[in-house]
Design a protein around this motif. Structure first.
Motif, PDB file in Angstrom:
ATOM      1  N   TYR A   1       0.829  -1.197   0.000  1.00  0.00           N
ATOM      2  CA  TYR A   1       0.000   0.000   0.000  1.00  0.00           C
ATOM      3  C   TYR A   1       0.868   1.255   0.000  1.00  0.00           C
ATOM      4  CZ  TYR A   1       1.069   0.402   5.023  1.00  0.00           C
ATOM      5  OH  TYR A   1       1.715   0.543   6.228  1.00  0.00           O
TER       6      TYR A   1
ATOM      7  N   GLY B   1      -2.017   8.049   1.035  1.00  0.00           N
ATOM      8  CA  GLY B   1      -2.555   9.113   0.206  1.00  0.00           C
ATOM      9  C   GLY B   1      -2.328  10.492   0.791  1.00  0.00           C
TER      10      GLY B   1
ATOM     11  N   GLN C   1      -4.724   8.638   4.110  1.00  0.00           N
ATOM     12  CA  GLN C   1      -5.423   7.362   4.031  1.00  0.00           C
ATOM     13  C   GLN C   1      -4.538   6.296   3.399  1.00  0.00           C
ATOM     14  OE1 GLN C   1      -5.645   9.763   1.871  1.00  0.00           O
ATOM     15  NE2 GLN C   1      -6.675   9.220  -0.040  1.00  0.00           N
ATOM     16  N   GLN C   2      -4.762   5.058   3.785  1.00  0.00           N
ATOM     17  CA  GLN C   2      -4.024   3.933   3.222  1.00  0.00           C
ATOM     18  C   GLN C   2      -4.677   3.534   1.903  1.00  0.00           C
ATOM     19  OE1 GLN C   2      -2.826   0.655   5.863  1.00  0.00           O
ATOM     20  NE2 GLN C   2      -3.630  -0.761   4.345  1.00  0.00           N
ATOM     21  N   ILE C   3      -3.902   3.522   0.821  1.00  0.00           N
ATOM     22  CA  ILE C   3      -4.396   3.135  -0.491  1.00  0.00           C
ATOM     23  C   ILE C   3      -3.780   1.791  -0.836  1.00  0.00           C
ATOM     24  CG2 ILE C   3      -4.546   3.744  -2.936  1.00  0.00           C
ATOM     25  CD1 ILE C   3      -4.268   6.671  -2.116  1.00  0.00           C
TER      26      ILE C   3
ATOM     27  N   ALA D   1     -10.107   1.960  -0.640  1.00  0.00           N
ATOM     28  CA  ALA D   1      -8.693   2.112  -0.288  1.00  0.00           C
ATOM     29  C   ALA D   1      -7.806   1.891  -1.502  1.00  0.00           C
ATOM     30  CB  ALA D   1      -8.324   1.141   0.824  1.00  0.00           C
ATOM     31  N   MET D   2      -8.136   0.905  -2.329  1.00  0.00           N
ATOM     32  CA  MET D   2      -7.334   0.625  -3.517  1.00  0.00           C
ATOM     33  C   MET D   2      -7.350   1.783  -4.507  1.00  0.00           C
ATOM     34  SD  MET D   2      -8.355  -3.286  -4.479  1.00  0.00           S
ATOM     35  CE  MET D   2      -8.243  -4.620  -3.297  1.00  0.00           C
TER      36      MET D   2
ATOM     37  N   GLY E   1      -8.413   5.035  -3.910  1.00  0.00           N
ATOM     38  CA  GLY E   1      -8.320   6.392  -3.388  1.00  0.00           C
ATOM     39  C   GLY E   1      -9.617   7.162  -3.534  1.00  0.00           C
TER      40      GLY E   1
END
Length: 217
Positions: free
Chosen positions: A59, A62, A66-68, A180-181, A183
Motif C-alpha cells: 500500500y 494518500g 489514508q491507506q491506499i 482504499a485501492m 483512493g
C-alpha cells in the motif's frame, strides 16, 4: 513445501525443478506474531519475500493520510522483486498480518542463485514487468476514467489476479477495500457498484462482489 494456488505472483512454482528447489531451500521461514511493515519507502529493501501462510498487503499513503491498497498477497505469492534488481528502497509499504508466515531470501543469495540458475533471474525480471504493466494500467484508469469505470477496471484486475484467472464468480473484496485501492470515498464506490449492479454486471454479497459474464469479457 505445500502446493500453492496458481497466480501471476506465484512464479516460484513455475521455475524448473532444480532452480525452484534451490530457491526454496534458501528461504528462511519467519512467523510474525505481531505483524507490521516489512518494507517502507525509507527503509533499504533486504531481499525477496514469499508468503507461506496468511497475508501481506502492499500500500501507499494518500495525500489525506489514508491507506491506499495496491495488492493483497496470499500464500505462494512473492514481493520484493523490484528491489532485487537495483537494491534501492522499495517505493511502497508492505505489511504482513499478525500470525502470517513468510519465507525470506537476502539479496546476496538471490544474486548468487540467479547466476547459477538464470531462470530465476528471468522470472524476477518477468515479475517486475508484471508490476510495470499493472501500474501503467492503474495510471491510465485513474487519469482517464470516471469512478464507475475505475471500479469496473479494478474488479476485472482482481479477477485476473486470483487463482484460476478471470472468470465469473465472487471476488473477495469489500467496498472499503475498493475505496482504499482506488483512493475514492466509500460513497463513490457504493454509487459505482450500485450502477454496475443495476446494469446486471455485478451482484453484491457480504465480503464479496460476484462478477457476472457481462463484466468479465
Amino acid at each position: 513445501m505445500p502446493a500453492y494456488p496458481s497466480s501471476p505472483y506465484n512464479w516460484i512454482d513455475g521455475l524448473p525443478d532444480r532452480a525452484r528447489d534451490a530457491l526454496q531451500r534458501a528461504m528462511a521461514p519467519h512467523l510474525s506474531r505481531t505483524g507490521g511493515d516489512v518494507y517502507t519507502p525509507t527503509t533499504r529493501a533486504r531481499g525477496l519475500y514469499r508468503v507461506l501462510a496468511g497475508r501481506a498487503q502492499m500500500y501507499v499513503i494518500g495525500a489525506q493520510g489514508q491507506q491506499i491498497l495496491f495488492r493483497d498477497f496470499g500464500p505462494g505469492e512473492t514481493f520484493g522483486e523490484v528491489a532485487t534488481l537495483d537494491l534501492q528502497n522499495y517505493p511502497v509499504f508492505v505489511s504482513i498480518d499478525a500470525g502470517s508466515s513468510v519465507g525470506f531470501v537476502a539479496h546476496e543469495q538471490v544474486t548468487a542463485l540467479s547466476q547459477e540458475f538464470p531462470d530465476i533471474r528471468r522470472a524476477v525480471e518477468a515479475a517486475v514487468c508484471q508490476y510495470v504493466r499493472t501500474l501503467m494500467a492503474f495510471l491510465v484508469s485513474a487519469l482517464t476514467r470516471n469512478a464507475q469505470d475505475r471500479v469496473h477496471d479494478r474488479l476485472v484486475w482482481l479477477a485476473d489476479s486470483r487463482p484460476g484467472g478471470r472468470a465469473a464468480g465472487p471476488v473477495r473484496t469489500t467496498q472499503a477495500d475498493l475505496a482504499a485501492m482506488l483512493g475514492l470515498s466509500r460513497q463513490s464506490v457504493n454509487e459505482a457498484l450500485a450502477a454496475l449492479e443495476a446494469g446486471g454486471r455485478v451482484r453484491r454479497s457480504r465480503g464479496a462482489i460476484d462478477l457476472t459474464d457481462a463484466i468479465v469479457p
